[in-house]
Design a protein around this motif. Structure first.
Motif, PDB file in Angstrom:
ATOM      1  N   PHE A  13      47.054 -11.811  53.359  1.00 17.08           N
ATOM      2  CA  PHE A  13      46.129 -12.508  54.257  1.00 17.08           C
ATOM      3  C   PHE A  13      44.735 -11.899  54.168  1.00 17.08           C
ATOM      4  CE2 PHE A  13      50.162 -13.397  56.670  1.00 17.08           C
ATOM      5  CZ  PHE A  13      50.109 -14.780  56.571  1.00 17.08           C
ATOM      6  N   LEU A  14      44.681 -10.579  54.116  1.00 18.08           N
ATOM      7  CA  LEU A  14      43.401  -9.880  54.059  1.00 18.08           C
ATOM      8  C   LEU A  14      42.583 -10.329  52.853  1.00 18.08           C
ATOM      9  CD1 LEU A  14      41.641  -7.475  55.212  1.00 18.08           C
ATOM     10  CD2 LEU A  14      42.789  -6.060  53.486  1.00 18.08           C
ATOM     11  N   VAL A  15      43.209 -10.350  51.699  1.00 14.82           N
ATOM     12  CA  VAL A  15      42.492 -10.718  50.473  1.00 14.82           C
ATOM     13  C   VAL A  15      42.038 -12.172  50.531  1.00 14.82           C
ATOM     14  CG1 VAL A  15      42.726 -11.022  47.979  1.00 14.82           C
ATOM     15  CG2 VAL A  15      43.649  -8.969  49.073  1.00 14.82           C
ATOM     16  N   ALA A  16      42.955 -13.078  50.884  1.00 18.63           N
ATOM     17  CA  ALA A  16      42.616 -14.506  50.886  1.00 18.63           C
ATOM     18  C   ALA A  16      41.555 -14.834  51.934  1.00 18.63           C
ATOM     19  CB  ALA A  16      43.870 -15.340  51.125  1.00 18.63           C
ATOM     20  N   ILE A  17      41.689 -14.260  53.116  1.00 21.70           N
ATOM     21  CA  ILE A  17      40.731 -14.536  54.186  1.00 21.70           C
ATOM     22  C   ILE A  17      39.350 -14.005  53.830  1.00 21.70           C
ATOM     23  CG2 ILE A  17      40.093 -13.855  56.537  1.00 21.70           C
ATOM     24  CD1 ILE A  17      43.109 -14.155  57.219  1.00 21.70           C
ATOM     25  N   ASN A  18      39.296 -12.795  53.323  1.00 22.89           N
ATOM     26  CA  ASN A  18      37.982 -12.227  53.016  1.00 22.89           C
ATOM     27  C   ASN A  18      37.331 -12.874  51.803  1.00 22.89           C
ATOM     28  OD1 ASN A  18      37.777 -10.567  55.240  1.00 22.89           O
ATOM     29  ND2 ASN A  18      38.770  -8.827  54.232  1.00 22.89           N
ATOM     30  N   ARG A  19      38.099 -13.405  50.884  1.00 22.21           N
ATOM     31  CA  ARG A  19      37.515 -14.189  49.796  1.00 22.21           C
ATOM     32  C   ARG A  19      36.954 -15.500  50.341  1.00 22.21           C
ATOM     33  NH1 ARG A  19      41.766 -13.344  44.670  1.00 22.21           N
ATOM     34  NH2 ARG A  19      41.359 -11.095  44.440  1.00 22.21           N
ATOM     35  N   MET A  20      37.680 -16.094  51.283  1.00 20.45           N
ATOM     36  CA  MET A  20      37.153 -17.294  51.924  1.00 20.45           C
ATOM     37  C   MET A  20      35.878 -16.979  52.693  1.00 20.45           C
ATOM     38  SD  MET A  20      36.953 -18.687  55.246  1.00 20.45           S
ATOM     39  CE  MET A  20      38.391 -18.304  56.240  1.00 20.45           C
ATOM     40  N   ARG A  21      35.876 -15.888  53.450  1.00 18.90           N
ATOM     41  CA  ARG A  21      34.709 -15.522  54.248  1.00 18.90           C
ATOM     42  C   ARG A  21      33.503 -15.236  53.350  1.00 18.90           C
ATOM     43  NH1 ARG A  21      35.053 -14.241  59.563  1.00 18.90           N
ATOM     44  NH2 ARG A  21      33.521 -12.573  59.342  1.00 18.90           N
ATOM     45  N   ALA A  22      33.743 -14.668  52.184  1.00 13.90           N
ATOM     46  CA  ALA A  22      32.640 -14.408  51.258  1.00 13.90           C
ATOM     47  C   ALA A  22      31.960 -15.700  50.836  1.00 13.90           C
ATOM     48  CB  ALA A  22      33.147 -13.641  50.044  1.00 13.90           C
ATOM     49  N   GLU A  23      32.742 -16.772  50.690  1.00 13.79           N
ATOM     50  CA  GLU A  23      32.168 -18.069  50.325  1.00 13.79           C
ATOM     51  C   GLU A  23      31.266 -18.619  51.435  1.00 13.79           C
ATOM     52  OE1 GLU A  23      35.141 -20.829  49.097  1.00 13.79           O
ATOM     53  OE2 GLU A  23      35.786 -19.610  47.387  1.00 13.79           O
ATOM     54  N   PHE A  24      31.498 -18.172  52.667  1.00 11.57           N
ATOM     55  CA  PHE A  24      30.675 -18.596  53.798  1.00 11.57           C
ATOM     56  C   PHE A  24      29.612 -17.550  54.145  1.00 11.57           C
ATOM     57  CE2 PHE A  24      34.192 -21.429  54.068  1.00 11.57           C
ATOM     58  CZ  PHE A  24      33.759 -22.544  54.760  1.00 11.57           C
ATOM     59  N   SER A  25      29.474 -16.553  53.265  1.00 14.57           N
ATOM     60  CA  SER A  25      28.511 -15.451  53.480  1.00 14.57           C
ATOM     61  C   SER A  25      28.784 -14.715  54.787  1.00 14.57           C
ATOM     62  CB  SER A  25      27.069 -15.975  53.461  1.00 14.57           C
ATOM     63  OG  SER A  25      26.768 -16.566  52.209  1.00 14.57           O
TER      64      SER A  25
END
Length: 224
Positions: A23-35
């Motif tokens: 979850f940590l990896v997937a969520i933070n990759r998603m959050r990176a796309e939203f800056s």
């Protein structure tokens, strides 16, 4: 001892697998796309357990007010699902004695079902990747039926599938979702203390006991 038990319903995230690192990896990759700044593992653990929609809503609510959460939700969940599928199981690990516990339950003749709020598209490959698939006769994800835990429907569906009364089907999980669903379904329920439970103390859950591992749970169950 829990007597006259013929089947067990076992949760996945926080019960059999520590999937929080996924979850940590997937969520933070998603959050990176939203800056957006990355979240800490402990924060994410508090968000896990009520399905992907609730998870992403809470992740967005860290930074956005409700109107912005609604505005970004669809794009965020699409991004999260894409990233999660790409790493599903890569960072997750089995909790101690899970395999031994499943083997012991099967050796007693119990039928096993996995019921999780994780989407079935994530659940099936994860069970296969971690060598768990063959232990289960039935697997339901959070989107397999019209309602998910803490609604009792998934547990009652397993009872119907196995043609057993709920009193003979024990539920094992790490969170209040599992206990609430089991109580409503009429199933006995055991809690494990090492999972997520939305950041709340496991001792506050209304279950029939706390077991350190699935193997300990198996030792408490009797067919007669």
């Amino acid at each position: 001892m829990f007597t006259h038990i013929k089947a067990a319903i076992i949760d996945l995230d926080g019960t059999m697998l520590d999937t929080a690192p996924d979850f940590l990896v997937a969520i933070n990759r998603m959050r990176a796309e939203f800056s957006l700044a990355p979240l800490a593992l402990e924060t994410i653990k508090h968000f896990v357990g009520k399905g992907s929609e609730n998870l992403i809503h809470r992740v967005l609510a860290v930074d956005y007010a409700e109107p912005q959460v609604a505005q970004h939700f669809d794009a965020a969940i699409d991004s999260y699902q894409r990233h999660y599928l790409s790493i599903n199981g890569d960072y997750s690990t089995l909790y101690p004695d899970v395999i031994q516990g499943l083997q012991a339950l099967r050796a007693k003749g119990l039928r096993l079902a996995c019921v999780t709020n994780k989407p079935i598209a994530f659940t099936t490959p994860l069970l296969q990747k971690k060598g768990l698939s063959n232990y289960f006769d039935v697997v339901y994800g959070g989107d397999s039926l019209v309602r998910k835990k803490p609604d009792p429907l998934p547990l009652l569906q397993v009872c119907t599938d196995f043609d057993l009364p709920p009193a003979q089907v024990i539920a094992i999980g790490d969170s209040s979702n599992d206990a609430i669903a089991a109580r409503a379904a009429g199933c006995p329920v055991l809690s494990v203390p090492y999972g997520y439970n939305h950041g709340e103390a496991i001792q506050n859950i209304d279950s029939d006991g706390i077991v350190e591992t699935l193997l300990e749970a198996a030792r408490l169950i009797s067919l007669n």
